[in-house]
Motif scaffolding. Structure first.
Motif, mmCIF file in Angstrom:
data_model
loop_
_atom_site.group_PDB
_atom_site.id
_atom_site.type_symbol
_atom_site.label_atom_id
_atom_site.label_comp_id
_atom_site.label_asym_id
_atom_site.label_seq_id
_atom_site.Cartn_x
_atom_site.Cartn_y
_atom_site.Cartn_z
ATOM 1 N N GLU A 153 37.060 36.262 39.254
ATOM 2 C CA GLU A 153 37.891 37.445 39.393
ATOM 3 C C GLU A 153 38.453 37.866 38.039
ATOM 4 O O GLU A 153 38.578 37.052 37.130
ATOM 5 C CB GLU A 153 39.050 37.189 40.352
ATOM 6 C CG GLU A 153 38.601 36.863 41.754
ATOM 7 C CD GLU A 153 39.754 36.582 42.684
ATOM 8 O OE1 GLU A 153 39.781 37.195 43.766
ATOM 9 O OE2 GLU A 153 40.624 35.763 42.338
ATOM 10 N N THR A 154 38.810 39.142 37.942
ATOM 11 C CA THR A 154 39.467 39.686 36.756
ATOM 12 C C THR A 154 40.935 39.923 37.095
ATOM 13 O O THR A 154 41.247 40.806 37.897
ATOM 14 C CB THR A 154 38.813 41.009 36.322
ATOM 15 O OG1 THR A 154 37.443 40.754 35.986
ATOM 16 C CG2 THR A 154 39.514 41.610 35.117
ATOM 17 N N PHE B 112 40.758 41.460 40.729
ATOM 18 C CA PHE B 112 39.619 42.209 41.256
ATOM 19 C C PHE B 112 38.356 41.387 41.059
ATOM 20 O O PHE B 112 38.268 40.580 40.134
ATOM 21 C CB PHE B 112 39.494 43.563 40.542
ATOM 22 C CG PHE B 112 40.252 44.658 41.224
ATOM 23 C CD1 PHE B 112 39.588 45.622 41.950
ATOM 24 C CD2 PHE B 112 41.632 44.707 41.157
ATOM 25 C CE1 PHE B 112 40.276 46.636 42.598
ATOM 26 C CE2 PHE B 112 42.342 45.711 41.797
ATOM 27 C CZ PHE B 112 41.655 46.678 42.526
ATOM 28 N N PRO B 113 37.345 41.589 41.906
ATOM 29 C CA PRO B 113 36.135 40.781 41.824
ATOM 30 C C PRO B 113 35.236 41.106 40.636
ATOM 31 O O PRO B 113 34.299 40.357 40.355
ATOM 32 C CB PRO B 113 35.433 41.056 43.151
ATOM 33 C CG PRO B 113 35.920 42.395 43.565
ATOM 34 C CD PRO B 113 37.326 42.498 43.046
ATOM 35 N N ASP B 114 35.504 42.209 39.941
ATOM 36 C CA ASP B 114 34.689 42.545 38.773
ATOM 37 C C ASP B 114 35.511 43.382 37.792
ATOM 38 O O ASP B 114 36.494 44.020 38.164
ATOM 39 C CB ASP B 114 33.421 43.295 39.197
ATOM 40 C CG ASP B 114 33.751 44.630 39.824
ATOM 41 O OD1 ASP B 114 33.809 45.624 39.081
ATOM 42 O OD2 ASP B 114 33.977 44.676 41.053
ATOM 43 N N LYS B 115 35.099 43.345 36.534
ATOM 44 C CA LYS B 115 35.827 44.029 35.462
ATOM 45 C C LYS B 115 35.852 45.548 35.655
ATOM 46 O O LYS B 115 36.872 46.182 35.414
ATOM 47 C CB LYS B 115 35.183 43.667 34.113
ATOM 48 C CG LYS B 115 35.958 44.084 32.915
ATOM 49 C CD LYS B 115 36.866 42.969 32.492
ATOM 50 C CE LYS B 115 37.465 43.229 31.137
ATOM 51 N NZ LYS B 115 38.151 42.077 30.622
ATOM 52 N N THR C 213 38.178 31.756 37.439
ATOM 53 C CA THR C 213 37.672 31.264 38.708
ATOM 54 C C THR C 213 38.854 30.970 39.612
ATOM 55 O O THR C 213 39.752 30.213 39.236
ATOM 56 C CB THR C 213 36.827 29.983 38.515
ATOM 57 O OG1 THR C 213 35.747 30.285 37.631
ATOM 58 C CG2 THR C 213 36.289 29.477 39.841
ATOM 59 N N SER C 214 38.875 31.587 40.771
ATOM 60 C CA SER C 214 39.925 31.358 41.752
ATOM 61 C C SER C 214 39.383 30.460 42.854
ATOM 62 O O SER C 214 38.275 30.694 43.364
ATOM 63 C CB SER C 214 40.392 32.680 42.371
ATOM 64 O OG SER C 214 40.972 33.498 41.384
#
Length: 107
Positions: free
Chosen positions: A53-54, A10-13, A39-40
């Motif tokens: 990303e998380t 996911f883009p955030d925690k 980091t993807s």
């Protein structure tokens, strides 16, 4: 019992934790690990992109994959979220039984 590991990012925690709590609350997952941000680097629409990303590691049963995939797609902001299922071929028997116990839905 068919234990599996589902991997997504996911883009955030906060959004990652929201999904994790929903999965455990609904007995669709026994445990969800929200890992440290990473980091993807990926190619998207002919461009090389990067995003923080998380990662989530979802421990569940094979029978719940379709419902989990639907929840991820519904709750994820990406056009194409990563959703990968990996079979768990072996593990500590008591832990695998715990996954089964925690994800067995009762009506």
């Amino acid at each position: 019992m068919e234990p599996v590991l589902i991997i997504t990012n996911f883009p955030d925690k906060n959004s990652a934790l929201t999904l994790a709590e929903a999965l455990v609350d609904q007995h669709l997952a026994a445990c969800v690990n929200a890992l440290s941000p990473c980091t993807s680097i990926f190619r998207w629409k002919d461009n090389i992109e990067s995003a923080e990303e998380t990662p989530l590691l979802i421990k569940t049963q094979r029978q719940h994959y379709d419902r989990i995939e639907q929840l991820i797609k519904m709750m994820h902001p990406y056009e194409l979220p990563e959703v990968i299922m990996v079979p768990i071929l072996s593990g500590l028997p008591a832990y695998l039984q715990w996954i089964d116990d925690e994800t067995t839905l009762t009506d």
